[in-house]
Design a protein around this motif. Structure first.
Motif, short mmCIF file in Angstrom:
data_model
loop_
_atom_site.label_atom_id
_atom_site.label_comp_id
_atom_site.label_asym_id
_atom_site.label_seq_id
_atom_site.Cartn_x
_atom_site.Cartn_y
_atom_site.Cartn_z
N CYS A 80 45.38 23.14 41.96
CA CYS A 80 44.72 21.84 42.16
C CYS A 80 45.49 20.68 41.54
N PHE A 81 45.88 19.75 42.39
CA PHE A 81 46.47 18.48 41.98
C PHE A 81 45.50 17.36 42.39
N ARG A 82 44.31 17.43 41.90
CA ARG A 82 43.28 16.43 42.18
C ARG A 82 42.64 16.03 40.86
N ASN A 83 41.92 14.93 40.85
CA ASN A 83 41.23 14.49 39.64
C ASN A 83 40.16 15.51 39.25
N SER A 84 39.86 15.57 37.97
CA SER A 84 38.87 16.52 37.47
C SER A 84 37.55 16.43 38.21
N GLU A 85 37.11 15.20 38.52
CA GLU A 85 35.81 15.05 39.19
C GLU A 85 35.82 15.59 40.63
N ASP A 86 37.01 15.83 41.20
CA ASP A 86 37.12 16.37 42.55
C ASP A 86 37.14 17.90 42.58
N ILE A 87 37.10 18.53 41.43
CA ILE A 87 37.27 19.99 41.35
C ILE A 87 36.08 20.80 41.88
N PRO A 88 34.82 20.41 41.63
CA PRO A 88 33.71 21.29 42.08
C PRO A 88 33.74 21.68 43.56
N PRO A 89 33.93 20.76 44.51
CA PRO A 89 33.97 21.23 45.91
C PRO A 89 35.19 22.09 46.21
N ILE A 90 36.28 21.88 45.51
CA ILE A 90 37.48 22.72 45.70
C ILE A 90 37.17 24.15 45.25
N VAL A 91 36.51 24.25 44.10
CA VAL A 91 36.13 25.58 43.58
C VAL A 91 35.16 26.26 44.56
N GLU A 92 34.21 25.52 45.09
CA GLU A 92 33.27 26.10 46.05
C GLU A 92 34.02 26.64 47.27
N GLU A 93 35.00 25.90 47.76
CA GLU A 93 35.80 26.38 48.90
C GLU A 93 36.64 27.59 48.50
N ALA A 94 37.22 27.56 47.30
CA ALA A 94 38.04 28.69 46.83
C ALA A 94 37.21 29.97 46.78
N ILE A 95 35.97 29.85 46.31
CA ILE A 95 35.07 31.00 46.29
C ILE A 95 34.78 31.46 47.71
N ALA A 96 34.46 30.51 48.59
CA ALA A 96 34.08 30.83 49.97
C ALA A 96 35.21 31.51 50.75
N ILE A 97 36.45 31.15 50.47
CA ILE A 97 37.57 31.74 51.23
C ILE A 97 38.09 33.03 50.61
N GLY A 98 37.54 33.41 49.45
CA GLY A 98 37.95 34.66 48.82
C GLY A 98 39.23 34.59 48.03
N ALA A 99 39.56 33.41 47.51
CA ALA A 99 40.75 33.30 46.65
C ALA A 99 40.56 34.16 45.40
N LYS A 100 41.67 34.57 44.81
CA LYS A 100 41.62 35.37 43.59
C LYS A 100 41.56 34.50 42.34
N ALA A 101 42.10 33.26 42.45
CA ALA A 101 42.23 32.43 41.25
C ALA A 101 42.27 30.95 41.60
N VAL A 102 41.91 30.14 40.61
CA VAL A 102 42.00 28.69 40.70
C VAL A 102 42.82 28.21 39.50
N TRP A 103 43.81 27.37 39.76
CA TRP A 103 44.69 26.85 38.70
C TRP A 103 44.60 25.33 38.72
N MET A 104 44.08 24.75 37.64
CA MET A 104 44.00 23.30 37.52
C MET A 104 45.20 22.82 36.71
N GLN A 105 45.97 21.94 37.30
CA GLN A 105 47.20 21.47 36.68
C GLN A 105 46.95 20.71 35.37
N LEU A 106 48.03 20.40 34.70
CA LEU A 106 47.99 19.71 33.41
C LEU A 106 47.11 18.46 33.51
N GLY A 107 46.18 18.32 32.57
CA GLY A 107 45.29 17.17 32.53
C GLY A 107 44.03 17.33 33.36
N ILE A 108 43.90 18.44 34.08
CA ILE A 108 42.73 18.65 34.94
C ILE A 108 41.86 19.76 34.34
#
Length: 148
Positions: A80-108
């Protein structure tokens, strides 16, 4: 997925997640997302750009969302190269698509979204640069070379 002890999380992710969807990947070479994705691509990882404003980055077709990308590619890791406040919907999609992991870049960071991802069985990294961690783990001999 079996639990991975915190001390082994980074090498585990980098050894087992070879296809990385980069959310917010910019086509501009001076941007951190481009530099990091190019580095990871150069080290044998498959990069899947997720950016609704471009059609291609680093020679790879870009997708408007993780959901769209997952219809065409198997995605192991969501970087994830998005602002911290943009992370929840990304995580929801990551769960829905069956990803193994989520990595939030430096500062996120987003503790609530991280907890949601972990509760769904995903490994989570917050506030770390995947390029820096890759270099460190590689120099320590903790990463396997990519399979041919």
């Amino acid at each position: 997925m079996s639990p991975v002890p915190p001390a082994e999380r980074l090498p585990y992710i980098l050894n087992h997640c070879r296809t990385i969807a980069v959310v917010g990947l910019s086509p501009k070479p001076h941007r951190a997302s481009f530099d990091v994705a190019r580095y990871m691509q150069g080290h044998g990882y498959r990069i899947v750009p997720v950016n609704p404003n471009v059609s291609e980055v680093l020679g790879e077709k870009a997708y408007a969302s993780l959901t769209e990308a997952a219809q065409h590619e198997h995605i192991d890791l969501v970087n994830c190269f998005r602002n911290s406040e943009d992370i929840p919907p990304i995580v929801e999609e990551a769960i829905a698509i069956g990803a193994k992991a989520v990595w939030m870049q430096l500062g996120i960071r987003h503790p609530a979204a991280a907890a949601q991802a972990e509760a769904a069985g995903l490994l989570v990294v917050q506030d770390h640069c995947i390029k820096v961690d890759h270099k460190v783990l590689q120099s320590r001999g903790l990463l396997q070379p990519p399979a041919d």
